[in-house]
Design an enzyme around this catalytic site. Structure first.
Site, PDB file in Angstrom:
ATOM      1  CE  LYS A  49      -7.172  -2.040  -5.241  1.00 39.17           C
ATOM      2  NZ  LYS A  49      -6.319  -3.206  -5.058  1.00 39.17           N
ATOM      3  CG  ASN A  73      -1.806  -9.542  -7.655  1.00 42.03           C
ATOM      4  OD1 ASN A  73      -1.824  -8.706  -6.739  1.00 42.03           O
ATOM      5  ND2 ASN A  73      -2.474 -10.688  -7.591  1.00 42.03           N
ATOM      6  CB  ALA A  74       3.325  -8.002  -5.521  1.00 46.11           C
ATOM      7  CB  ILE A  75      -1.958  -4.831  -6.000  1.00 45.58           C
ATOM      8  CG1 ILE A  75      -2.114  -5.427  -7.416  1.00 45.58           C
ATOM      9  CG2 ILE A  75      -2.524  -3.417  -5.959  1.00 45.58           C
ATOM     10  CD1 ILE A  75      -1.344  -4.715  -8.487  1.00 45.58           C
ATOM     11  CG  LEU A  77      -4.169  -5.907   0.626  1.00 40.26           C
ATOM     12  CD1 LEU A  77      -4.256  -6.238   2.113  1.00 40.26           C
ATOM     13  CD2 LEU A  77      -5.313  -6.563  -0.128  1.00 40.26           C
ATOM     14  CB  CYS A 134      -4.043 -10.630   0.831  1.00 38.95           C
ATOM     15  SG  CYS A 134      -3.079  -9.750  -0.418  1.00 38.95           S
TER      16      CYS A 134
END
Length: 319
Positions: A49, A73-75, A77, A134
């Protein structure tokens, strides 16, 4: 031909890896969850990650949503920062014999360089993957891979502080007008290889709430839905290399790989490395299955070595 006799070894910088398979960044954490299903040393490498200089909580929830043949997805980072990663995660990975490709990001050039410098000489680290693409950041200006000049600057800043023998790969976005132009900038800046592709910016609307399904509105689309786009990107960049428009460097292909057939398609397009991502969420043992299927696909076509098929789709058929 016995599939188990197929040679899957691939070069990676100064090393020879046992096979071309790695994990796509963000889909297997730092390896702890995946290790319950797959011995990490049986993968060619493990891509972590993304790591940043500081701890980061990521974006608000909900930040994942299913889509037809894919996932958004919209984690944002989320992560512990490089110091905690070096202290807690790298030793654990090294104990298990994992060959680690560390995904690196930052909000400024200096932050990429800061993280990269701290990873020099760390046990088990075989390379860096620069996450310059990203889509899950609040400021779209942070997507360095949307511009050749900023792509060049990030790669150059990292290359200047890393050991010369440590491979540096740039991870590219499909959301650009010319991915070959971005690839050329990265290679000219000193990238030893390219990773393609990162997720593509997308959106879903929740028909019950009548609002975006993700709290941040947009997110990165991954999974089988993006595979044709990813294969196109790999094919275009490899073709530019074959034509001499870009110096030849290795490519790690990713985007919807679920089977050995998918893996073979990427290899034919020009990918000498293969990353498995979204499919891990519902089939965490997929990497070893995909390797077995890839061996069978190669054997069925009379190939004894994986490297013999890399870029084969570009060659003139014999008559």
């Amino acid at each position: 031909m016995d599939p188990q006799e197929i040679d899957l070894t691939v070069p990676f910088g100064p090393l020879t890896l046992p096979n071309p398979l790695t994990t796509a960044s963000g889909c297997a954490g730092y390896g702890r969850e995946l290790a319950k299903f797959v011995p990490l040393d049986e993968l060619g490498s493990v891509t972590t990650k993304t790591i940043m200089p500081y701890a980061r909580s990521g974006l608000a929830t909900p930040r994942m949503a299913e889509t037809p043949s894919g996932m958004l997805n919209a984690i944002g980072l989320q992560g512990p920062g490089v110091a905690a990663f070096v202290r807690h995660e790298l030793p654990w990975l090294a104990e298990r014999g994992a060959r680690v490709l560390v995904s690196v990001a930052g909000e400024r050039l200096e932050e990429y360089a800061e993280v990269a410098e701290q990873l020099n000489g760390q046990p088990g680290v075989i390379g860096l993957e620069l996450n310059i693409s990203c889509p899950n950041v609040a400021d779209r200006g942070q997507v360095f891979a949307c511009n050749p000049a900023t792509s060049y600057d990030v790669v150059r800043a990292v290359r200047e502080v890393t050991d010369a023998a440590l491979p540096v790969y740039a991870k590219l976005s499909p959301d650009v007008t010319s991915i070959t132009e971005i690839a050329a900038a990265c290679v000219s800046a000193g990238a030893d290889g390219l990773s393609m592709i990162n997720t593509s910016l997308g959106m879903a609307i929740d028909l019950d709430t009548l609002r975006p399904a993700l709290a941040g509105g947009t997110g990165g689309l991954s999974g089988p839905a993006v595979r044709p786009i990813a294969v196109r990107c790999v094919h275009q960049v490899y073709a530019a290399m074959a034509a001499g428009r870009i110096p030849e460097v290795p490519i790690i292909g990713m985007g919807g790989i679920r089977t050995g057939r998918d893996a073979l398609e990427f290899a034919l397009a020009g990918a000498g490395g293969l990353a498995v991502g979204t499919t891990l969420f519902n089939d965490p043992a997929a990497p070893l299955r995909i390797l077995d299927e890839l061996r069978s696909e190669l054997a069925a076509r009379g190939f004894a070595k994986f490297t013999d098929v890399v870029g084969l789709a570009h060659r003139t058929p014999s008559r």
